[in-house]
Design an enzyme around this catalytic site. Structure first.
Site, short mmCIF file in Angstrom:
data_model
loop_
_atom_site.label_atom_id
_atom_site.label_comp_id
_atom_site.label_asym_id
_atom_site.label_seq_id
_atom_site.Cartn_x
_atom_site.Cartn_y
_atom_site.Cartn_z
N ALA A 1 0.86 -1.08 0.00
CA ALA A 1 0.00 0.00 0.00
C ALA A 1 0.89 1.12 0.00
O ALA A 1 1.97 0.88 -0.20
CB ALA A 1 -0.99 0.02 0.95
N ARG B 1 -1.70 -6.16 -0.42
CA ARG B 1 -1.17 -5.02 -1.16
C ARG B 1 0.07 -4.42 -0.50
O ARG B 1 0.79 -3.66 -1.12
CB ARG B 1 -2.25 -3.93 -1.31
CG ARG B 1 -2.67 -3.31 0.00
CD ARG B 1 -3.90 -2.45 -0.14
NE ARG B 1 -4.22 -1.77 1.09
CZ ARG B 1 -4.81 -2.35 2.13
NH1 ARG B 1 -5.16 -3.61 2.07
NH2 ARG B 1 -5.09 -1.65 3.22
N LYS C 1 3.21 -1.67 12.11
CA LYS C 1 3.56 -1.54 10.70
C LYS C 1 4.95 -0.94 10.51
O LYS C 1 5.74 -1.43 9.70
CB LYS C 1 2.53 -0.66 9.98
CG LYS C 1 1.19 -1.33 9.72
CD LYS C 1 0.28 -0.41 8.92
CE LYS C 1 -1.03 -1.10 8.58
NZ LYS C 1 -1.94 -0.21 7.81
N ASP D 1 -3.65 8.51 4.14
CA ASP D 1 -4.94 8.07 3.62
C ASP D 1 -6.07 9.06 3.93
O ASP D 1 -7.23 8.71 3.82
CB ASP D 1 -5.31 6.69 4.17
CG ASP D 1 -5.43 6.68 5.70
OD1 ASP D 1 -5.22 7.75 6.31
OD2 ASP D 1 -5.72 5.61 6.26
N CYS E 1 -32.39 15.21 7.33
CA CYS E 1 -33.78 14.75 7.22
C CYS E 1 -33.90 13.54 6.31
O CYS E 1 -34.79 12.70 6.49
CB CYS E 1 -34.67 15.89 6.72
SG CYS E 1 -34.92 17.18 7.96
#
Length: 935
Positions: free
Chosen positions: A411, A448, A461, A509, A565
């Site tokens: 990523a 990824r 990480k 991100d 609403c």
């Protein structure tokens, strides 16, 4: 993760983000396709890595060559001890670790026809042209899809042949559009008018279908109809002159219709090529490079090597070969004037093997493999050429043969770190790479973020990624942090930290953090390489001090929010019910618990609450009273009873109250039906213990409710079903004094007041915190990826029950997770390609390029495919105090005087009046008295 033999079971935890891009059907096609990757130098490994992460059925690695010293700078799995070993066999164990669902094998023999027949897709890299033509002809005749990819220094080439008849199921990968119909004419052709709330977004040639049309029933459920767009709210369809009269309503939805596309074989396409243009500023380059690459193959065949770096003799020979190729070429490809300077540059750098170029072309090539397997997204038709000559020094005399070695130059966060290691960034004595990420590794990261393995799940990480890139290049000096970058960590990422940086590469991100980092880079005047991906889309922006605008100089329009609403009373799409369900989750299982804990621990909580505007004090204190007194459970049975009552409140009673206020046949002041257009008339639900969705809601809500009080839950559905039989639900009678707002404007205009006596009475009814020693509640933070915590169970059930109220088609768990979890779809191919482009810009930053045209902002969509490269914009210039200023300029005032004293305010103002010829505007604001003194 256990190995799967069938290749058809999709692990949604692993592929969650990729599924949102490709969908289940495309993933199933991927998982039944075997792929051969031939050539395991840097580019081949990049391609293999990406398609293994993508989840094909099996991958076979082919290479007859052995690892050389030059391979170490581009093939990230090779080490010094691998020199002389077969590249495929060395790479296989590392690539096999990426995805245990994909068997990875090796083959070191010749590419004979019987062997090739076992594959759906063949990928050739680092392959002589003669072999390409032979394999290409055979693959085309047998319906085997072929991808040829090659990189030569700063140049890249890609070719695709997916056969005579490829079925393309979805050309762009976008979610099908839909719109609400307000009118359909009886005409030839009929004209459809959509509600003017939003443009329909269709294009001429699209196919659509209709549902819920009242009156002109012939449209409902018919075969897809091709349309012609007449305007942003209108389009024409088929002949409707014989249809029934249109009355009202209807939803028109885009339908993805499969179509056939055809490819020429490699030999045929080599002679008569079709090009995909990647950079319109280099419009003539593809034709020139088509000739140049053929000449390069002839050179390599004659000499057994690539041209020597910046060797004039070899460059002259390559130009001569290119002239011969051009002279033999058919008119479709023959160049009127051969760009000899370009051919010379190709010769100068052809021996190089650069990791960023491999990453870019490797990402594109792997995406083409995915297209070949899945039938989704438009393939490259059929040749793509790319160059990054702007990475060369702006001083054309800086590179000479004696200064160049015949080896490679080298990523999103993982890809960046990998490329940094490959190009040698931060490997010098004074060099360093700092990476920070506060997150831990999740299973969904594995398909990824290739630096992580299944055994790394739950690890940090940043630490894991840093350790992995040290294995790729032991000389890289990388430091890992676990901090969120923002105002809260400015004591860590302070003046000293930023002043020691040479630049920043973002791998973020969210827009807010990007904006923050952009402001910091502008303040400290540091280069910023900004990038991002969204499925098959990706972008790179270069920010260079004093040369370009910053990231914040231009912003995307804000996301369109759903009116309150609409969420509360008038949903018409599953996105509305999912957002409502997310709000329910927060309002039931997080906010009440947080408020109770504040009430019990903060003596000023009530006073601060009473200062809130409107009805908020009453609502918050009522919520605290409900949590501590009225609805506080003591047993699991109490939690089930609460969930059962809440089900009836939301899906029966509230809907009946809404229909009491606005009956199904009510008319507006203009005589139109109130329940029409975007307002879908709801109906109340009746609880059925045998309906799985109804019981799903009670199970999830009861368990979550129990968690907030620290009580044990249960997964025994049968026992809960029995328990519900004894729970009494009082009869509901709609009230005539309930006001329901029709629009957000009406809601804003309403001024609700609260009787102070009601609040005082409520305060008196609250139990004193002293009477609840040790009691606390447990707020629940929504977590989408844990399938055992009941979070997504609640969201799916709550959303689909409300969708049933309003006759909205429900969403499965996967789609609900993507929307409610606000998952940004990500795939390895786009990430690899974008990071390749980032690192090409990094070369320019490191060299200190100062010409605006040397840098490239980029946007691409691999699904189309589409590429756009452009010069960054210069910063806007303004006149101030008779000087020209940009965002990079500022007044710098030496606050410390020569005598060691700090500048006074008067001296500060005089500095601008005298030295700068400016008249400062001084304002003062009254505030509370403060202890101490200061200037």
């Amino acid at each position: 993760m256990p190995k799967k033999d069938s290749g058809t079971d999709i692990d949604e935890g692993l592929y969650s983000r990729q599924l949102y891009v490709l969908g289940h059907e495309a993933m199933k096609h991927l998982q039944t396709s075997s792929v051969l990757v031939s050539g395991l130098r840097g580019l081949g490994v990049e391609i293999a890595k990406n398609i293994i992460l993508g989840g094909v059925k099996a991958v076979t690695l082919h290479d007859q060559g052995t690892a050389q010293w030059a391979d170490l700078s581009s093939q990230f799995y090779l080490r010094e001890e691998d020199i002389g070993k077969n590249r495929a066999e060395v790479s296989q164990p590392h690539l096999a670790e990426l995805n245990s669902y994909v068997p990875v094998s090796t083959y070191t023999g010749a590419l004979v026809e019987d062997f090739l027949c076992g594959f759906q897709v063949v990928v050739l890299t680092n392959t002589p042209l003669e072999d390409q033509l032979q394999v290409g002809e055979f693959c085309h005749s047998r319906g085997i899809k072929l991808v040829v990819a090659d990189t030569r220094g700063l140049f890249g080439q890609l070719f695709c042949d997916f056969g005579e008849e490829m079925i393309l199921t979805d050309s762009n990968g976008e979610q099908p559009l839909s719109a609400m119909v307000s009118m359909v004419t009886k005409d030839s052709p009929g004209v459809v008018t959509c509600l003017d709330e939003a443009r329909h977004g269709f294009e001429s040639g699209d196919f659509v279908s209709f549902t819920e049309v009242q009156g002109m029933h012939e449209l409902n459920g018919t075969y897809p109809i091709e349309i012609k767009v007449l305007g942003p709210y209108t389009f024409s369809i088929c002949d409707t002159s014989s249809f029934s009269e249109y009355i009202r309503g209807g939803i028109v939805s885009q339908v993805k219709v499969p179509k056939k596309i055809s490819f020429k074989s490699l030999p045929a396409s080599l002679a008569e090529p079709d090009f995909v243009i990647t950079d319109f500023a280099k419009y003539s380059r593809p034709g020139q490079l088509h000739i140049g690459f053929q000449a390069l193959h002839h050179f390599c065949a004659q000499h057994g090597r690539a041209p020597r770096p910046h060797n004039e003799e070899d460059a002259t020979e390559l130009v001569t070969l290119a002239q011969a190729v051009n002279a033999r070429a058919l008119p479709a490809v023959q160049q009127d004037i051969l760009d000899e300077d370009l051919i010379r540059k190709l010769s100068y750098v052809a021996a190089g093997d650069l990791a960023p170029i491999n990453a870019f072309i490797g990402g594109l090539a792997a995406q083409e493999v995915m297209k070949a397997c899945s039938g989704k997204f438009m393939p490259v038709m059929q040749w793509l050429y790319f160059d990054a000559l702007e990475c060369l020094p702006e001083d054309k005399q800086a590179l000479t043969e004696d200064k160049c070695l015949p080896v490679g130059a080298g990523a999103i966060g993982c890809e960046l770190l990998k490329n940094f290691a490959m190009i040698g960034l931060g490997c010098g004595e004074d060099g360093a790479v700092t990476v920070t990420d506060m997150d831990t590794i999740e299973k969904s990261n594995l398909n990824r973020q290739f630096l992580f393995r299944p055994w790394d799940v739950t690890k940090l990480k940043s630490d894991t990624a840093a350790a992995a890139v040290r294995h790729i290049n032991p000389y890289i000096r990388v430091m890992s942090h676990q901090n969120r970058v923002g105002p809260d960590t400015e004591h860590i990422y302070d003046d000293s930290f930023f002043q020691n940086l040479d630049g920043v590469a973002n791998a973020l991100d969210n827009v807010d953090t990007r904006m923050y980092m952009d402001r910091r880079c502008v303040y400290y005047r540091k280069p910023l390489l900004e990038s991002g991906t969204l499925g098959t889309k990706g972008n790179v922006q270069v920010v260079i001090p004093f040369l370009t605008e910053s990231y914040s100089s231009s912003q995307d329009p804000p996301e369109k929010s759903i009116p309150i609403c609409t969420l509360k009373n008038f949903p018409n799409a599953i996105e509305h019910t999912l957002q409502w369900a997310r709000d329910e989750f927060e309002g039931l299982f997080k906010q009440p618990a947080e408020n109770v804990n504040q009430y019990l621990t903060d003596s000023n909580f009530v006073e601060r609450t009473l200062c809130l505007a409107g009805t908020q004090p009453l609502e918050m204190l009522e919520a605290v009273q409900r949590s501590l007194v009225l609805q506080r459970p003591h047993t699991w049975a109490d939690c089930v009873t609460w969930a059962y009552h809440h089900w009836h409140t939301q899906y029966s009673n509230n809907i009946r109250q809404l229909l009491h206020n606005f009956p199904p046949d009510q008319l507006t002041s203009s005589g139109a039906l109130f329940w029409s257009g975007p307002k879908r008339c709801p109906h109340p639900l009746i609880f059925d213990v045998n309906n799985p969705l109804h019981l799903d809601y009670v199970m999830a809500a009861a368990n979550l409710f129990a968690q907030t009080y620290g009580l044990m839950g249960s997964q025994d559905r049968a026992a809960v079903a029995i328990l519900l039989q004894s729970v009494h639900i009082p009869e509901f009678t709609p009230r005539s004094d309930v006001k329901i707002h029709v629009s957000d404007q009406e809601l804003q205009n309403s001024s609700a007041s609260v009787d102070d006596s009601c609040i005082q009475e409520l305060k008196a009814m609250l139990p004193s915190p002293e009477k609840l020693p040790g009691f606390k509640m447990y707020p629940i933070n929504f977590e989408k990826d844990d399938n055992t915590n009941f979070h997504m169970d609640f969201i799916v059930a709550a959303s689909n029950l409300r969708a049933e109220n309003y006759n909205i088609p429900p969403a499965d768990r996967h789609k609900s997770k993507m929307i409610a979890g606000k998952i940004i779809p990500a795939i390895a191919t786009t990430t690899a390609a974008i990071v390749g482009l980032v690192c090409l810009e990094l070369y320019k930053v490191v060299q200190g390029h100062r010409q605006l045209e040397s840098y490239k902002n980029s946007f691409m969509n691999l699904a189309l495919p589409f590429f756009s490269f452009s010069e960054p914009l210069a910063p806007p210039r303004h006149q101030y105090c008779n000087q020209e200023w940009t965002l990079w300029d500022r007044f710098e005032v030496q606050g410390l005087q020569p005598n060691g004293e700090e500048m006074t305010l008067k001296q500060f103002l005089n500095y601008f009046k005298g030295d700068r010829n400016c008249e400062p505007c001084v304002t003062a604001k009254a505030g509370p008295p403060c202890a101490g003194t200061g200037a």
